[in-house]
Each structure stands twice: as C-alpha cells, then as structure tokens.
Design an enzyme around this catalytic site. Sequence first.
Site, PDB file in Angstrom:
ATOM      1  N   ARG A  54       0.837  -1.191   0.000  1.00  0.00           N
ATOM      2  CA  ARG A  54       0.000   0.000   0.000  1.00  0.00           C
ATOM      3  C   ARG A  54       0.881   1.253   0.000  1.00  0.00           C
ATOM      4  NH1 ARG A  54       1.575   2.193   3.900  1.00  0.00           N
ATOM      5  NH2 ARG A  54       0.292   4.026   3.525  1.00  0.00           N
ATOM      6  N   GLY A  55       0.199   2.401  -0.184  1.00  0.00           N
ATOM      7  CA  GLY A  55       0.939   3.647  -0.378  1.00  0.00           C
ATOM      8  C   GLY A  55       1.050   3.839  -1.886  1.00  0.00           C
ATOM      9  N   ARG A  95      -7.548  -0.932  -7.055  1.00  0.00           N
ATOM     10  CA  ARG A  95      -7.787   0.241  -6.182  1.00  0.00           C
ATOM     11  C   ARG A  95      -7.939   1.464  -7.083  1.00  0.00           C
ATOM     12  NH1 ARG A  95      -4.494   1.196  -0.803  1.00  0.00           N
ATOM     13  NH2 ARG A  95      -6.509   2.031  -0.129  1.00  0.00           N
ATOM     14  N   GLN A 202      -2.909   2.906   9.734  1.00  0.00           N
ATOM     15  CA  GLN A 202      -1.592   3.031   9.095  1.00  0.00           C
ATOM     16  C   GLN A 202      -0.650   3.913   9.911  1.00  0.00           C
ATOM     17  OE1 GLN A 202      -4.504   3.285   7.538  1.00  0.00           O
ATOM     18  NE2 GLN A 202      -4.436   2.550   5.432  1.00  0.00           N
ATOM     19  N   ASP A 243      -2.518  10.640  -2.785  1.00  0.00           N
ATOM     20  CA  ASP A 243      -2.828   9.542  -3.708  1.00  0.00           C
ATOM     21  C   ASP A 243      -3.167  10.049  -5.097  1.00  0.00           C
ATOM     22  OD1 ASP A 243      -3.394   8.356  -0.882  1.00  0.00           O
ATOM     23  OD2 ASP A 243      -3.112   6.679  -2.269  1.00  0.00           O
ATOM     24  N   LYS A 254      -5.481   9.828   2.401  1.00  0.00           N
ATOM     25  CA  LYS A 254      -6.184   8.974   3.363  1.00  0.00           C
ATOM     26  C   LYS A 254      -7.310   9.716   4.081  1.00  0.00           C
ATOM     27  CE  LYS A 254      -5.889   5.546   3.931  1.00  0.00           C
ATOM     28  NZ  LYS A 254      -6.858   4.586   3.302  1.00  0.00           N
TER      29      LYS A 254
HETATM   30  O1  MRU Z   1      -4.993   3.199   1.843  1.00  0.00           O
HETATM   31  P1  MRU Z   1      -3.532   3.463   1.848  1.00  0.00           P
HETATM   32  O2  MRU Z   1      -2.862   3.032   3.096  1.00  0.00           O
HETATM   33  O3  MRU Z   1      -2.854   2.938   0.591  1.00  0.00           O
HETATM   34  O4  MRU Z   1      -3.433   5.048   1.782  1.00  0.00           O
HETATM   35  C1  MRU Z   1      -2.171   5.623   1.672  1.00  0.00           C
HETATM   36  C2  MRU Z   1      -2.139   7.091   1.754  1.00  0.00           C
HETATM   37  O5  MRU Z   1      -3.155   7.743   1.844  1.00  0.00           O
HETATM   38  C3  MRU Z   1      -0.788   7.725   1.645  1.00  0.00           C
HETATM   39  O6  MRU Z   1      -0.754   8.937   2.330  1.00  0.00           O
HETATM   40  C4  MRU Z   1      -0.464   7.992   0.177  1.00  0.00           C
HETATM   41  O7  MRU Z   1      -0.645   6.848  -0.596  1.00  0.00           O
HETATM   42  C5  MRU Z   1       0.916   8.494  -0.008  1.00  0.00           C
HETATM   43  S1  MRU Z   1       2.147   7.292   0.248  1.00  0.00           S
HETATM   44  C6  MRU Z   1       3.595   8.044  -0.102  1.00  0.00           C
END
Ligand code: MRU
Length: 359
Positions: A54-55, A95, A202, A243, A254
């Site tokens: 993830r990320g 996703r 997270q 994202d 997030k």
């Molecule tokens: O649902 P996730 O854990 O994938 O969400 C991640 C985030 O919102 C992060 O802040 C984003 O992907 C940036 S990661 C460098």
Amino acid sequence: MDIKNVTHVDNVKLRDDGQAVVILDQSLLPGRTEYAELEKPQEMYDAIGKLRVRGAPAIGICAAYCMYVLAARRGKCDNFLQELHKDGDFLKSSRPTAVNLKWAVDRILKVADSIADESWDKILETLRKEAVTIQEEDMAMCFKISEYGLSVIKEGDGILTHCNAGPLATSRYGTALGPILLAKERGINVKVFADETRPLLQGARLTAYELDKAGVDVTLICDNMASSVMSRGWIQACFVGCDRVAANGDTANKIGTSGVAILAKHYGIPFYVLGPTSTIDLECRTGADIPIELREAEEIKKMFFREPSSPESVKCYNPAFDVTDHSLITGIITENGIAYPPFEESLKRMSNVQDATFL
Ligand code: MRU
C-alpha cells in the site's frame, strides 16, 4: 525477522528468478515481518486490494513488477499484447484512487506496445528494465522530496502527520516522512505527532513503527486529538502524502486528511502535501473528478477489535480517502520543487507539461 534500517527496506522487489514479485506484507506489521510472493493475477490484485502492499508509489512499483512477472510467466504467445493489456486493466481495477497504479501500468504497456515486433527475449528484458527504472526513479524522487521538505523544517519543530507516507509506502525515505528521516540523519531534532488513522491504523502500525525504529521522537495520537495538540502550540507544520493531486491542487489522501487541513487553517499552521509528480493527475481538473474508494464495513466494526464495536445490523460508510481543498494547502512538495498557489500554474510547471489542452 526484524527490520534494522527503515530507509533501506526492500518492500517490493522481483524474486531472483523473475517469476514472482516479493512484497513485505504491510497488513501484518508491526507484529509480524513477513514477505509474500505474488505469482498469479488474483494474488496480485488481492495484495493491492487488501493493502498488503500500500501507499501510492509502492502500489505503482508493485504493479509494474507484476506486469513483468505476468508476461514472463505466460511466455511468448501470439496475443501477448492483448493479454498484457487485460492483465493491466485487471490490476488497475484493484484500487481506484491512487493514480500511481494506473500511471505505472500504463507506462509498462506503452513500452510493450512500442517493442511488440522485437524478439521475445528483448521484450522481456525491456519490460523488466522499465519496472526497475520506475522503482529507481521513485528512490531518487523520494530523496529530492525529502530535501525540499527539509527546507521548511526548523530545529525543534513539531510536525503532525496522517496515515503513512514513509519508506514502506514508497522506496527508501518516503514522501511525508522523508524530510523527518533526513532531519534525523542530519542531527536536526523534530517531534512528530502521528495520527493513528482509523480504520486501518496506518499511522499507528506503520508511521509510528518506522519513526520509532529510526529513533525519531514520535508520539501517537488518536485522530480526534489533532485539534488538542494543535491548540497547545505543539505543531509547527503538517506533512501528509497524496494519492492523487488534481490540476487545481485539490488532493486526495487517506480519509481524515481534509479534517487535519481544516484544523491547521484554523490554528494558522502550514499544511504541506508531499508526493512525486507521478501523483499529479492533470486530467482531473478538480478533486470532484477523483474516484474515491469505498471499503468494507468490517474494517470499521471488526478489524482490530476483540469484539465487534457496533451491532451487526448497523450500516457503515467507509470511504478510504477524502479530498483536501486546494485553498487549505500551503504547498505541494515534489521532486521538482515546492508548488505554491495558484496551483494550476505551479503544478503544470512541476509536471513539465506545457500543452495541457483543457487549460
Ligand atoms: O490506503 P492506503 O494506506 O494505501 O493510503 C495511503 C495514503 O493515503 C498515503 O498517504 C499515500 O498513498 C501516499 S504514500 C507516499
């Protein structure tokens, strides 16, 4: 197995024989450090969908390697391009919000389209190299983002962050956590407040873990405590990842990020978004064009609780992301510099796009 140096974790890599993608399973951290091997399309789709990887940048890197592995495992066939495009569409559907996923898959597909007439060995080697390049570029970008981010930090600052935008979510330093890790390396002391980030935690499981391992002064708070720490004067800046950034600067990150930004505005605290230019999507004019992922109710009611936290019959609304309005953002820190308002112009400059037709 334990992680010794958080800025040098191989969270996504190709297995030596090139027949699987190996990921550090983030859904098990911090309790268990286990790696998973992804060989089949469904395993890859699930790994991304279930946040084992993830990320935004890490998802893109993983998808790029997945595309190579799927091509390598299928082997030479007449409808190679057609099959690869199908794989790409399947992975992209795992996703919807992080644009890096689409960006990385499309980048591999574009290369595949351009060399379709070459020998099979050449095609495979070129796809592998492209995936490796995406990861290497991300490492370099994260380091530059960290340097630019460090330029707005002072000794003793308190920084609030939400979710996880550290090494686990990217390559090496991360985005929002990059300047903090770099500050630590350079002897600049900052205090970090990490929102735990409901419902998937997270912030508690990953951000607090990474910063603690790196020896950074980190304090975990529940999401609803951000206003309290801000009101005490403990926060001098907010750093968050992204994202997808729309052309006008509206930013999806997030769920809960927009609330932090609204609070920061109230308390007069600078609010920075940090991310590579691959997260800027100039085809989205505003945040209203960004698709927001909806997830299962059980993440709210059952995950991380010994007993369900609410009656089975109660409905849940579980959007995984929200959009922070551009008017709340002080600056967007990319590998090419810091974009300040008006974002329509500065983001275009950062992305090196001169001829976006919709502007
Ligand atoms: O649902 P996730 O854990 O994938 O969400 C991640 C985030 O919102 C992060 O802040 C984003 O992907 C940036 S990661 C460098």
